[in-house]
Design an enzyme around this catalytic site. Sequence first.
Site, PDB file in Angstrom:
ATOM      1  CG  HIS A 133     -10.822  57.075 -42.919  1.00 57.74           C
ATOM      2  ND1 HIS A 133     -10.757  55.903 -42.228  1.00 57.74           N
ATOM      3  CD2 HIS A 133     -11.532  56.783 -44.047  1.00 57.74           C
ATOM      4  CE1 HIS A 133     -11.393  54.946 -42.878  1.00 57.74           C
ATOM      5  NE2 HIS A 133     -11.885  55.461 -44.006  1.00 57.74           N
ATOM      6  NE  ARG A 155     -11.531  49.859 -43.545  1.00 62.32           N
ATOM      7  CZ  ARG A 155     -12.301  50.690 -44.258  1.00 62.32           C
ATOM      8  NH1 ARG A 155     -11.791  51.779 -44.803  1.00 62.32           N
ATOM      9  NH2 ARG A 155     -13.587  50.459 -44.409  1.00 62.32           N
TER      10      ARG A 155
END
Length: 308
Positions: free
Chosen positions: A271, A223
């Site tokens: 991502h 993350r």
Amino acid sequence: MALLFYSTSDSASRWKAALATAIPELDVRVWPEIGDAREIRYALVWRPPEGLLASLPNLELVLSLGAGVDHIFADPKLPAVPVARLVDPHMVEAMSEYILLQVMRLHRQDVLYMAQQRRGEWTEHLQPNAGERRVSFLGLGMFGSDAARKLAALGFDVAGWSRTEKHLPGIACFHGADGLDALLARTDVLVCLLPLTPETEGILSAALFARMPRGAAIVNAGRGAHLVEEDLIPALDSGQLSAAVLDVFRTEPLPLTHPFWRHERIVVTPHVAAATNPATASLVVADNIRRARAGEPIRDVVDPARGY
Ligand code: NAP
Ligand code: GLV
């Protein structure tokens, strides 16, 4: 039997179609068209707005649209119902493809050669063998253990770090705060595949980079908040780090003005390391909803105290 679908991406129509095949009896309501909130028993979500889940009085189960659940636990008003993460073997394959690709690029000095090509520069650099390249994983869970095993099979010298003790064939395993120093000291490429929790936030910091050999590289596919962003460019510019591959960011999409876009030794991907594919993930979601309806144990429920 109704399910609320909420996502920050534009995947709603693909999900509706996939769920219509996987579990035709399910009444899928895409936010904000939720109808009577009292009819909603299940919520399939990515980063739901604060209080949305708490506004569903008969909610029984929250299903994550991703393997991670930090985006759900970020809601301070999250009701006390089970939260299941998404465990899809195809995502594990996808993540390992991404990690192998990026570790190979770093191992074969591709970031350097791409920069040289842009300048028209012909310079050869010494190339270590895979066995001389020490690759370390922060996180040896579903994703980390698979990618670690595949890199070890390619001949890399692989290690990993977890919270609890692990024994994985061909992987040097370290755990807990005490194990981290030993892992970092034997690291040329550090891959972060941790969940985001209060313990792991900001782990990729100047202090951690300083504990690795000079010239190590990082890959962050965990993350964005694992990285202390302001520590990265100084570490690259000083030579403490040689390169960074980043798939996740504190703000996504990464703002156009962000310096990471333009740094020669930072690779940015949007991502995409292991994107959720509704075609396969809908089968996992359907299975869990059928279990919930039948009163059977739900798969992959996360422990709220651990946060992953
Ligand atoms: P997982 O199976 O839950 O594994 C997590 C690993 O991290 C475990 O080995 C765990 O240790 C370790 N860990 C957790 N907290 C720790 C701590 N404080 N200290 C040391 N180790 C710790 O998770 P996963 O399915 O592999 O997924 C990992 C993360 O990948 C997700 O949470 C998500 O953030 C990220 N992700 C990214 C993408 C992408 O496209 N970029 C896609 C999917 C997921 P134990 O084994 O001891 O529990
Ligand atoms: C994506 O980041 C996920 O958690 O699946």
